[in-house]
Design an enzyme around this catalytic site. Structure first.
Site, mmCIF file in Angstrom:
data_model
loop_
_atom_site.group_PDB
_atom_site.id
_atom_site.type_symbol
_atom_site.label_atom_id
_atom_site.label_comp_id
_atom_site.label_asym_id
_atom_site.label_seq_id
_atom_site.Cartn_x
_atom_site.Cartn_y
_atom_site.Cartn_z
ATOM 1 N N LYS A 43 0.861 -1.186 0.000
ATOM 2 C CA LYS A 43 0.000 0.000 0.000
ATOM 3 C C LYS A 43 0.895 1.233 0.000
ATOM 4 O O LYS A 43 1.931 1.255 0.703
ATOM 5 C CB LYS A 43 -0.886 -0.037 1.247
ATOM 6 C CG LYS A 43 -1.883 1.101 1.390
ATOM 7 C CD LYS A 43 -2.718 0.904 2.660
ATOM 8 C CE LYS A 43 -3.780 1.948 2.866
ATOM 9 N NZ LYS A 43 -4.599 1.675 4.075
ATOM 10 N N SER A 68 -9.251 -0.772 7.680
ATOM 11 C CA SER A 68 -8.770 -0.590 6.305
ATOM 12 C C SER A 68 -8.078 -1.802 5.701
ATOM 13 O O SER A 68 -7.890 -1.847 4.481
ATOM 14 C CB SER A 68 -7.828 0.614 6.230
ATOM 15 O OG SER A 68 -8.562 1.803 6.298
ATOM 16 N N SER A 122 -9.419 1.375 3.399
ATOM 17 C CA SER A 122 -8.631 2.171 2.477
ATOM 18 C C SER A 122 -7.605 1.356 1.685
ATOM 19 O O SER A 122 -7.087 1.838 0.679
ATOM 20 C CB SER A 122 -7.894 3.288 3.237
ATOM 21 O OG SER A 122 -6.989 2.755 4.183
#
Lengths: 449, 80
Positions: A81, A180, A156
């Site tokens: 990420k 997330s 996310s």
């Protein structure tokens, strides 16, 4: 190389590499070809690094030829990420104004994964600044759910979940400060592990809110999560997976499992039955409600967010729309009172966990997450509080929690559930999740893309 | 005097955790003054509306428990 091979668990890919039935270069080249074929539809990457990955893969193959294999991640394609710093590679946190940010050193997570011989394919798309669960990013575009491109993979860590679900990576690292890692895992049909606060280093991870920030893994199986955790945190998480679970006590706060789309609640009921069949004992427990916990969470979260982002809030105010800079106006007294209340919540969780080994709940109350619109359930439109009600408490408490697939609401709509435990009891959490996974075949389903 | 009351006294309006009736008094001018005075922020054009909405939705009314020492560093292991 076939799509089916790329969708094998990390453990199986490691076995093929170890036996030299496939080289890392072949694996990475196939991953690049698959990514180039489907990424346009999914928008899962901010920075894709095919040439760098091929160079790394060839180096891993040379090391293996010299007898210098580094373990199960050696030669395995992974992604990060884009909140994890990577030396010399743009590290944006999902914000275009940071596109020129080239850290001089790797985040600790990136360093450990590289040291273990993994091959970095790229930096994954995310909600801007890792905020929210929508799978949207105004700067880099919406992420798409590979099971149904009309919907969001949630967030996310949406890009990371997409990549693991489609075979673009065997492991992706996400971050979790409200759900997330686990929420995208739930709607993408994979495994999302958020360990105990601090067990995986957050050094070099773009901050959101210090005391609720966690690094976590996204994988296709529970065993893969255990393999990754051994590399990231040290310790032994794999060997205990197959221990018998008969008699392990799983706590269920029934009165809190009322909010969710009907299919989520129905599937969760099926999960509880299956857990009983597998040998777990379901025990009623009382826990503080999300409604009680959310105000303290927000007081802590927004104060820490304001502190973590103050330099950019001042230098780039236009990046913080919607009143986000109000975080700098929350009284310090509220922050400290919230930390008091957090300790009281910890006491109540500790009381529950003194009676049981684990806790179970749904992960995400939503089946199909639309972009820019939460669902209407029983005549009421869900709020962000609803979306995070099952995952957020474990961020505030810092306790380990894993989401894995508990069923399918539709053939293209996986639904996850969550097992959690006491601090640093990842071994027990993964053991239980592994037992459930072995008793079902949900993890063997993959999106058609 | 509680901080909230002090804010109200300073700014002539109820601020954080204000009730619905009081919230109506949180004018754009007041929000701008709060941003400048309390955080040293120069509001962007129109930003006060979002900040006001945040402040009105933010509620934290937990009464302090003097017997509980707030952790300055969060520890996920509860120690007695």
């Amino acid at each position: 190389m076939s799509r089916e091979l790329l969708l094998q668990p990390l453990k199986e890919l490691a076995r093929l590499l170890e036996r030299r039935e496939v080289s890392s270069e072949e694996l990475v080249r196939a991953t690049i070809e698959r990514t180039e074929a489907i990424e346009r539809d999914l928008n899962s990457y901010i920075t894709f690094l095919p040439e760098k990955a091929l160079d790394e893969a060839r180096a891993r193959d040379r090391e293996r030829a010299r007898g210098e294999g580094k373990g199960p991640l050696h030669g395995i394609p992974i992604s990060l990420k884009d909140v994890f710093d990577t030396a010399g590679v743009p590290s944006t946190a999902g914000a275009r104004f940071l596109a020129g940010r080239l850290p001089s050193t790797d985040a600790e997570v990136a360093r450990r994964l590289a040291h273990a011989g993994s091959v970095l394919m790229g930096k994954s798309n995310l909600n801007k600044f890792a905020g929210g669960e929508s799978g949207e990013n105004p700067d880099y575009g919406d992420m798409k759910n590979p099971w149904n491109l009309s919907f969001s993979p949630s967030g996310s860590s949406g890009g990371s979940a997409v990549q693991v679900a489609t075979g673009m990576a065997a492991l992706s690292m996400g971050s979790d400060n409200g759900g997330s890692v686990r929420n995208p895992a739930s709607v993408c049909g994979i495994v999302g592990l958020k360990p105990t606060h601090g067990l995986i280093s957050t050094e070099g991870m773009f901050p959101r809110a210090y005391s609720v920030d966690h690094a976590g893994t996204l994988t296709r199986t529970v065993e893969d999560a255990a393999i990754a955790l051994e590399v990231l945190a040290g310790g032994d998480y794999v060997s205990g997976l197959a221990r018998p679970v008969n008699g392990l006590r799983v706590g269920l706060a029934r009165n809190l499992v009322r909010v969710g789309e009907p299919e989520v609640l129905r599937i969760f009921g099926d999960v509880v039955k299956k857990l009983t069949e597998v040998g777990f004992e379901i025990v009623d427990v009382e826990l503080p409600s999300p409604e009680e916990m959310m105000p303290a969470m927000y007081a802590i979260f927004f104060c820490e967010w304001g502190v973590a982002h103050e330099p950019w809030m001042r230098s780039h105010p236009e990046e913080y729309d919607g009143g986000a800079r109000a975080a700098l106006l929350i009284p310090a007294a509220d922050y400290l009172k919230a930390q008091q209340q957090r300790r009281l919540f910890q006491t109540r969780y500790a009381q529950a966990l003194a009676k049981v080994d684990l806790l179970v709940s749904p992960t995400y109350p939503i089946v199909r997450r639309e972009h820019r619109r939460l669902p209407v359930v029983a005549g009421r439109r869900f709020t962000l509080d609803d979306a995070l009600r099952y995952t957020m408490p474990y961020d505030l408490m810092g306790l380990p929690a894993v989401s894995l697939t508990g069923g399918f609401a539709h053939p293209d709509a996986p639904v996850g559930f969550q097992l959690a435990g006491a601090a640093f009891q990842e071994g027990k959490v993964l053991q239980a999740a592994h037992a459930y996974e072995r008793a079902t075949d949900w993890h063997q389903r993959h999106p058609a893309i | 005097m509680r901080r909230r009351e002090a804010l109200a006294s300073l700014l002539g309006a109820a601020a954080l955790g204000a009730g619905t009736a009081e919230a109506q008094d949180l004018s754009p001018e007041t929000v701008i003054q709060m941003m400048r005075t309390l955080a040293g922020l120069e509001p962007m054009p129109g930003e006060e509306a979002g900040v006001r909405a945040f402040l009105l939705s933010y509620r934290y009314a937990f009464p302090s428990d003097p017997g509980v020492e707030p952790a300055s560093t969060f520890d996920p292991e509860l120690r007695k």
